[in-house]
Design an enzyme around this catalytic site. Structure first.
Site, PDB file in Angstrom:
ATOM      1  N   PHE A 139       0.878  -0.983   0.046  1.00 21.40           N
ATOM      2  CA  PHE A 139      -0.191   0.236   0.178  1.00 21.40           C
ATOM      3  C   PHE A 139       0.496   1.126   0.247  1.00 21.40           C
ATOM      4  CE2 PHE A 139      -2.156   3.391   1.396  1.00 21.40           C
ATOM      5  CZ  PHE A 139      -3.461   3.589   1.148  1.00 21.40           C
ATOM      6  N   ASP A 224       8.700   2.505   1.384  1.00 20.94           N
ATOM      7  CA  ASP A 224       7.754   3.014   2.047  1.00 20.94           C
ATOM      8  C   ASP A 224       7.807   2.888   3.037  1.00 20.94           C
ATOM      9  OD1 ASP A 224       5.609   4.779   2.277  1.00 20.94           O
ATOM     10  OD2 ASP A 224       3.832   3.756   1.347  1.00 20.94           O
ATOM     11  N   LYS A 253       2.915   9.914   7.879  1.00 22.74           N
ATOM     12  CA  LYS A 253       1.939   9.184   9.675  1.00 22.74           C
ATOM     13  C   LYS A 253       2.247  10.123  10.263  1.00 22.74           C
ATOM     14  CE  LYS A 253      -0.894   5.463   7.502  1.00 22.74           C
ATOM     15  NZ  LYS A 253      -0.801   4.858   6.852  1.00 22.74           N
TER      16      LYS A 253
HETATM   17  C1  PLP Z   1      -0.876   5.491   5.051  1.00 18.95           C
HETATM   18  C2  PLP Z   1      -0.320   5.016   3.932  1.00 18.95           C
HETATM   19  C3  PLP Z   1       0.043   5.334   3.154  1.00 18.95           C
HETATM   20  C4  PLP Z   1      -0.330   6.419   2.424  1.00 18.95           C
HETATM   21  O1  PLP Z   1      -0.399   7.873   3.314  1.00 18.95           O
HETATM   22  P1  PLP Z   1      -1.684   8.952   3.060  1.00 18.95           P
HETATM   23  O2  PLP Z   1      -0.794  10.023   4.365  1.00 18.95           O
HETATM   24  O3  PLP Z   1      -3.118   8.058   3.529  1.00 18.95           O
HETATM   25  O4  PLP Z   1      -1.625   9.450   1.919  1.00 18.95           O
HETATM   26  C5  PLP Z   1       1.254   5.449   1.538  1.00 18.95           C
HETATM   27  N1  PLP Z   1       2.351   4.140   1.966  1.00 18.95           N
HETATM   28  C6  PLP Z   1       2.167   3.118   3.252  1.00 18.95           C
HETATM   29  C7  PLP Z   1       3.284   2.069   3.827  1.00 18.95           C
HETATM   30  C8  PLP Z   1       0.918   3.661   4.057  1.00 18.95           C
HETATM   31  O5  PLP Z   1       0.732   2.261   5.420  1.00 18.95           O
END
Ligand code: PLP
Length: 404
Positions: A139, A224, A253
């Site tokens: 994700f 990421d 986050k």
């Molecule tokens: C939550 C998340 C995202 C997206 O972040 P947003 O602030 O919602 O755009 C991207 N990568 C990972 C691994 C995430 O957990």
């Protein structure tokens, strides 16, 4: 509007139906506790989905917000500002990176990373080097580029033609990765612990081999760390615990502890490809966001807090194993630091949401990661008392599900 009753029904009247929120509406929080409109108290093991790294209303963050809020909120990128420069310097000093780009969310940080990787590859190796490889169940956010790189077609289908030249293989499957990698590969994008995909850790040997493959093919390794970053796994960033250094890292986050901010970190050499005018964001590097993030970063990036995450992991693991010894519903408890998942066994397949709903009944907020994993991502400084009380509530929730 002021005398309108603000209830859950209003959501269905005035909000786009892309979410289906719970019935309760929280109105305030303190530490790992939250209260709803009826003043019913909850223990928060969800942490705003791995965002509230210091719980709710941590004094360091409230202090920074108030102080900066009375000084300067916003300029634009026509000018730089002190909080942004201070935060960038701290991120650079604490990581492999030489350069930082600020934005407002995880998706935006990944969008910047992907655009940079493409530009860098085209600039240095030619127009053909555009293949991006990512992992199934990964994700990376909801912009069209990031959601297409994410490994769940259900999230990216239905919006028309997708950004092209993106391939997926299974996480931890080195042979599959080898088979589709070539000198046309621009970047490999991975979470150093898949969060949304089900709390799946990388094989340490796999993580190292991905790095080597990227080196062989002049491909960039993009980590990421939107969910794993800023202390979540007990390291400042998860790459530090894997002994692998990425070329580009994204953070969001927990970076703002609840204030929206994202960042992309990279080296001097790669950063050079984002020349003046090639990318940008109105709010990116906003002084208010950066001041709060700086306070969060200073608080988390200490031996006491990072070591404390590892200690708290053991409280959770012991508590969850004890619950499982009684109720036999989890196949395993996995994850790292305070990003943990209870994987449901055969008998409870597809029922993670039932555990979440039962937990809410017991005044405990938890998360799911897919249909088979109950996920915890609490405050990194949650107290022992809050963990013990929360786990007692979780045990009652588990009993509810098990006893029907
Ligand atoms: C939550 C998340 C995202 C997206 O972040 P947003 O602030 O919602 O755009 C991207 N990568 C990972 C691994 C995430 O957990």
């Amino acid at each position: 509007m002021s005398d309108m009753a603000v209830t859950r029904e209003v959501f269905d009247q005035v909000m786009v139906p892309n979410y289906s929120p719970a019935d309760v509406i929280p109105v305030r929080g303190q530490g790992a506790r939250v209260w709803d409109q009826q003043n019913r108290e909850y223990i928060d093991f969800a942490g705003g989905i791995a965002v509230n790294c210091l719980g709710h209303c941590h004094p360091a963050l409230v202090g920074a917000l108030k102080e900066q809020g009375e000084k300067l909120w916003h300029l634009s990128n026509v000018m730089t500002n002190e909080p942004a420069l201070r935060l960038a310097k701290k991120l650079v000093d604490a990581t492999f990176a030489d350069k930082v780009y600020f934005c407002n969310s995880g998706a935006e940080a990944n969008e910047a990373a992907l655009k940079l990787a493409r530009r860098y590859a085209i600039e240095h190796f030619g127009a053909e080097k555009t293949q991006i490889i990512a992992f199934n169940q990964g994700f990376h956010g909801r912009t069209f580029f990031t959601v297409t790189v994410g490994g769940q077609a259900a999230y990216s289908d239905g919006f028309g033609p997708k950004p092209a030249d993106i391939d997926h293989v299974n996480y931890n499957d080195l042979d599959a990765l080898k088979a589709i990698m070539s000198d046309r590969t621009c970047a490999v994008v991975m979470e150093p612990l898949q969060g949304e995909g089900g709390i799946i850790s990388p094989d340490p040997a796999f993580a190292k081999a991905v790095r080597e493959l990227c080196d062989q093919h002049n491909a960039l390794l993009v980590y990421d760390e939107v969910q794993t970053g800023v202390g979540r796994t007990g390291e400042l960033y998860a790459y530090m615990g894997l002994d692998v250094v990425p070329d580009i890292l994204t953070s969001a986050k927990a970076l703002g502890g609840g204030f929206p901010i994202g960042a992309m970190l990279t080296t001097d050499k790669i950063a050079a490809s984002l020349k003046v005018g090639t990318h940008g964001s109105t709010y990116g590097g906003n002084p208010l966001a950066c001041a709060v993030a700086e306070a969060a970063f200073d608080t988390v990036n200490t031996a006491a807090v990072l070591q404390g995450v590892k200690e708290r992991e053991s409280w959770y693991r012991e508590g969850l194993e004890a619950i499982n010894a009684k109720y036999h519903c989890f196949e395993q408890v996995r994850g790292k630091g305070l990003l943990l998942g209870c994987v449901l066994n055969e008998q409870y397949q597809g029922r993670a949401r039932d555990f979440l709903l039962a937990s809410m009944e017991e005044q405990l907020m938890v998360l799911v990661a897919g249909a088979n994993v109950v996920r915890f991502a609490p405050s990194l400084v949650i107290t022992k008392e809050e963990v013990v009380e929360g786990l007692a509530r979780f045990e009652r929730a588990v009993a509810r599900v098990v006893n029907g």
